[in-house]
Design a protein around this motif. Structure first.
Motif, mmCIF file in Angstrom:
data_model
loop_
_atom_site.group_PDB
_atom_site.id
_atom_site.type_symbol
_atom_site.label_atom_id
_atom_site.label_comp_id
_atom_site.label_asym_id
_atom_site.label_seq_id
_atom_site.Cartn_x
_atom_site.Cartn_y
_atom_site.Cartn_z
ATOM 1 N N ASP A 13 0.852 -1.190 0.000
ATOM 2 C CA ASP A 13 0.000 0.000 0.000
ATOM 3 C C ASP A 13 0.886 1.237 0.000
ATOM 4 O O ASP A 13 2.090 1.165 0.226
ATOM 5 C CB ASP A 13 -0.977 0.021 1.185
ATOM 6 C CG ASP A 13 -0.292 -0.136 2.527
ATOM 7 O OD1 ASP A 13 0.756 0.488 2.754
ATOM 8 O OD2 ASP A 13 -0.811 -0.901 3.366
ATOM 9 N N ASP A 36 -3.955 0.941 -2.550
ATOM 10 C CA ASP A 36 -3.545 -0.437 -2.306
ATOM 11 C C ASP A 36 -3.035 -1.045 -3.609
ATOM 12 O O ASP A 36 -3.463 -0.658 -4.703
ATOM 13 C CB ASP A 36 -4.709 -1.274 -1.779
ATOM 14 C CG ASP A 36 -4.990 -1.029 -0.303
ATOM 15 O OD1 ASP A 36 -4.215 -0.299 0.343
ATOM 16 O OD2 ASP A 36 -6.001 -1.560 0.200
ATOM 17 N N PRO A 238 -8.602 0.809 -1.965
ATOM 18 C CA PRO A 238 -8.729 0.133 -0.662
ATOM 19 C C PRO A 238 -10.152 -0.275 -0.331
ATOM 20 O O PRO A 238 -10.366 -1.167 0.503
ATOM 21 C CB PRO A 238 -8.213 1.185 0.327
ATOM 22 C CG PRO A 238 -7.315 2.077 -0.473
ATOM 23 C CD PRO A 238 -7.958 2.129 -1.835
#
Length: 265
Positions: A13, A36, A238
């Motif tokens: 990430d 991410d 994410p």
């Protein structure tokens, strides 16, 4: 008619980002906006297809973007040795999607012919266009080609029953998405045709772009390929981790069973 299992596997990430890094058209460019990094696994019985390879520790250190987990280690919960991977769909050759090609030495690579031409052609004379690529990764793709382990596609192609690829372009010249038949319907792994849900849902382009028209028209193509908007899986969002149920390990989410909650931007 057998459906595929599909998994999103997070290996890194990058949280020191702002919305200016993610959207060209946005009113709040200074707000934090995390990213991410994923690879994806398609599985049906003994059939396995890996979509993208992530990048390794050395690439992460060189770019100041360390990984949380080696892509080979990230696959361990599936009991799959990297040497056993026979098919890899390369959505495009940017470092974070093709930086681990060497980690899967026996795989045949599926990519768009336009992407190889782009990554090895005169466009790479420009620093800005070259920045997301790494020479070693491109050389690995060329070596795989010379060993007979690259299959090129030109537009739409079927790789297996229930798995097709579709050239989108925009972010990179030969960027392709992957369409997969699942129990929830036709799912589309957008990769970087839409980094975030917000890109395709609100038509906000991502700033790294080769052809803006292709990127914008690609948002429509993603929606035409998927059975429902909730089955379009962005490449770096994410939110995927909260929208879909957990998989066999903390860094894995199972996608083919469908979203468990509504996508809220």
């Amino acid at each position: 008619m057998n459906d595929w299992e599909v998994y999103a596997i997070k290996y890194a990430d990058r949280n020191a980002r702002t919305r200016a890094d993610s959207f060209i058209l946005d009113d709040d460019h200074a707000a934090p906006h995390a990213m991410d990094y994923y690879l994806w696994l398609l599985q049906r019985g003994t059939q396995v297809i890996l979509v993208d390879t992530g990048y390794d520790t050395d690439e992460g250190l060189g770019r100041g973007r360390p990984i949380a987990m080696d892509p080979r280690e990230a696959l361990r919960p599936f009991g799959i040795a990297p040497e056993a991977i026979q098919q890899v769909i390369v959505t495009h050759l940017h470092y974070d999607h093709a930086g681990g090609l060497h980690l899967f030495p026996n795989a045949t690579l599926h990519m768009q012919a336009a992407e190889m031409a782009f990554a090895t052609g005169p466009c790479m004379c420009h620093d800005t266009l070259r920045a997301p690529f790494s020479a070693g990764h491109i050389c690995e793709a060329v070596k795989r080609l010379y060993s007979g382990k690259v299959v090129f596609h030109d537009g739409d192609a079927e790789l297996a029953d229930g798995v097709t690829v579709h050239c989108i372009g925009g972010h990179s010249r030969g960027l392709q998405c992957v369409r997969v038949r699942t129990a929830s319907g036709w799912m589309v792994l957008a990769s970087d045709a839409s980094h975030y849900y917000e890109n395709f849902m609100t038509r906000k382009p991502f700033p790294i772009v080769v052809d803006l028209q292709d990127m914008l028209e690609g948002f429509d193509k993603l929606q035409s390929l998927a059975s429902a908007p909730g089955l379009i899986i962005p490449g770096h969002d994410p939110l995927v981790r909260s929208v879909f149920p957990p998989g066999p390990a903390d860094h894995i989410n199972r996608l083919d069973t469908g979203p468990i909650r509504e996508i809220k931007l």
